[in-house]
Enzyme design. Structure first.
Site, mmCIF file in Angstrom:
data_model
loop_
_atom_site.group_PDB
_atom_site.id
_atom_site.type_symbol
_atom_site.label_atom_id
_atom_site.label_comp_id
_atom_site.label_asym_id
_atom_site.label_seq_id
_atom_site.Cartn_x
_atom_site.Cartn_y
_atom_site.Cartn_z
ATOM 1 C CB CYS A 170 -0.765 0.064 1.266
ATOM 2 S SG CYS A 170 -2.333 1.051 1.168
ATOM 3 C CG ASP A 218 -6.345 -0.564 -5.793
ATOM 4 O OD1 ASP A 218 -6.974 0.277 -5.239
ATOM 5 O OD2 ASP A 218 -5.185 -1.004 -5.104
ATOM 6 C CG HIS A 250 -5.449 -1.144 -1.959
ATOM 7 N ND1 HIS A 250 -4.684 -0.578 -2.689
ATOM 8 C CD2 HIS A 250 -5.273 -0.973 -0.568
ATOM 9 C CE1 HIS A 250 -3.766 0.080 -2.066
ATOM 10 N NE2 HIS A 250 -4.179 -0.132 -0.897
#
Length: 282
Positions: A170, A218, A250
């Site tokens: 991330c 995502d 995600h």
């Protein structure tokens, strides 16, 4: 404060290791509360056969950089991987990533890039309180901390100075991309769903091969960004590969969250290991 263990005033790498008793409060003991899923069954990698340490790394700041380290007990020098965390800091998931890498034979180290704020990010439950802290960590500051970490690794008797990689998740995925641009000691990087839009224009700065792992579902990283980065990398003739999992959102590797996708996470992990071993981080 770290107390020097020798009478002279010149510090050596060992002076920046903390005892387990001293280190117990450096990092949050559990999983990030803001992202924890009650239905999750996170992977827990045992410490047996590993050396677990918490260290302070000189980085030019008034207070040195804290970091969590997991490495094999076996003697000799081992390739190393710097693990860049999500926005939640160094919590149980990131520490477990380090232990997983250590079981693969690596020295794995997770620096606490947000330590200057003095805020215990994993203990926060409101994402609105977390983001301002994360935003205080500038690109230049974080990239400098990565370079300080690789310099520290090169000075350790248990690490191979010429075999350092970076992986990040991330927020840390973008850190991994940048490390392959700005840290000459990094031989390869693996970026898990890190933001691409700010990095497309910098594709030509890559000096080390990057493997990017992304999810087609995502909501924060559109496929247009992925395609833009692929095009920029091709135009610059840079060694990088971006893999997109069609059914992954995600955070698909984060096994403590409901975004976890086991099959894609396992495939990505296998690719990570192959990427490092194929590019001198072994």
């Amino acid at each position: 404060m770290t107390t020097l263990t020798r009478p002279d005033a010149v510090p050596e790498p060992a002076d920046f290791h903390l005892s387990r008793r001293m280190a117990v409060s450096m990092f949050f003991a559990g999983y990030a509360l803001a992202a924890w899923s009650a239905e999750a069954a996170p992977i827990t990698t045992p410490e047996g056969g590993l050396v677990i340490d918490e260290v302070l790394i000189p980085n030019g700041a008034p207070h040195p950089l804290p970091a969590y380290v997991a490495r094999p007990k076996a003697k000799g020098r081992h390739a190393a991987v710097i693990v860049a965390n999500e926005i939640f800091g160094v919590h149980a998931y990131i520490k477990d990533i380090c232990r997983r890498l250590a079981r693969e034979g690596y020295v794995a180290i997770a620096p606490d890039f947000f330590y200057r704020s003095g805020v215990n990010l994993p203990a926060l439950t409101d994402i609105k309180a977390i983001l301002p802290v994360v935003q205080q960590a500038s690109v230049e500051q974080v990239d400098g901390d990565v370079r300080a970490t690789s310099a520290w690794l090169k000075a350790q008797p248990f690490a191979k100075p010429g075999a350092i990689g970076v992986t990040g998740f991330c927020w840390g995925g973008a850190v991994a991309w940048r490390a392959a641009m700005t840290d000459p000691d990094v031989k390869a990087a693996v970026a898990w769903y890190g933001q691409l839009k700010p990095l497309v224009a910098r594709a030509g700065e890559l000096h080390a091969p990057v493997l990017g792992l992304y999810g087609a579902l995502d909501q924060g990283i559109p496929q247009t960004d992925v395609e833009a980065m692929r095009a920029a990398l091709k135009a610059a003739g840079k060694p990088a590969e971006i893999v997109v999992y069609p059914d992954a959102p995600h955070g698909f590797h984060a096994d403590y969250r409901d975004s976890y996708r086991e099959a894609d996470a396992k495939d990505g992990w296998a690719r990570l290991l192959r990427h490092f071993r194929a590019n001198g981080v072994s």
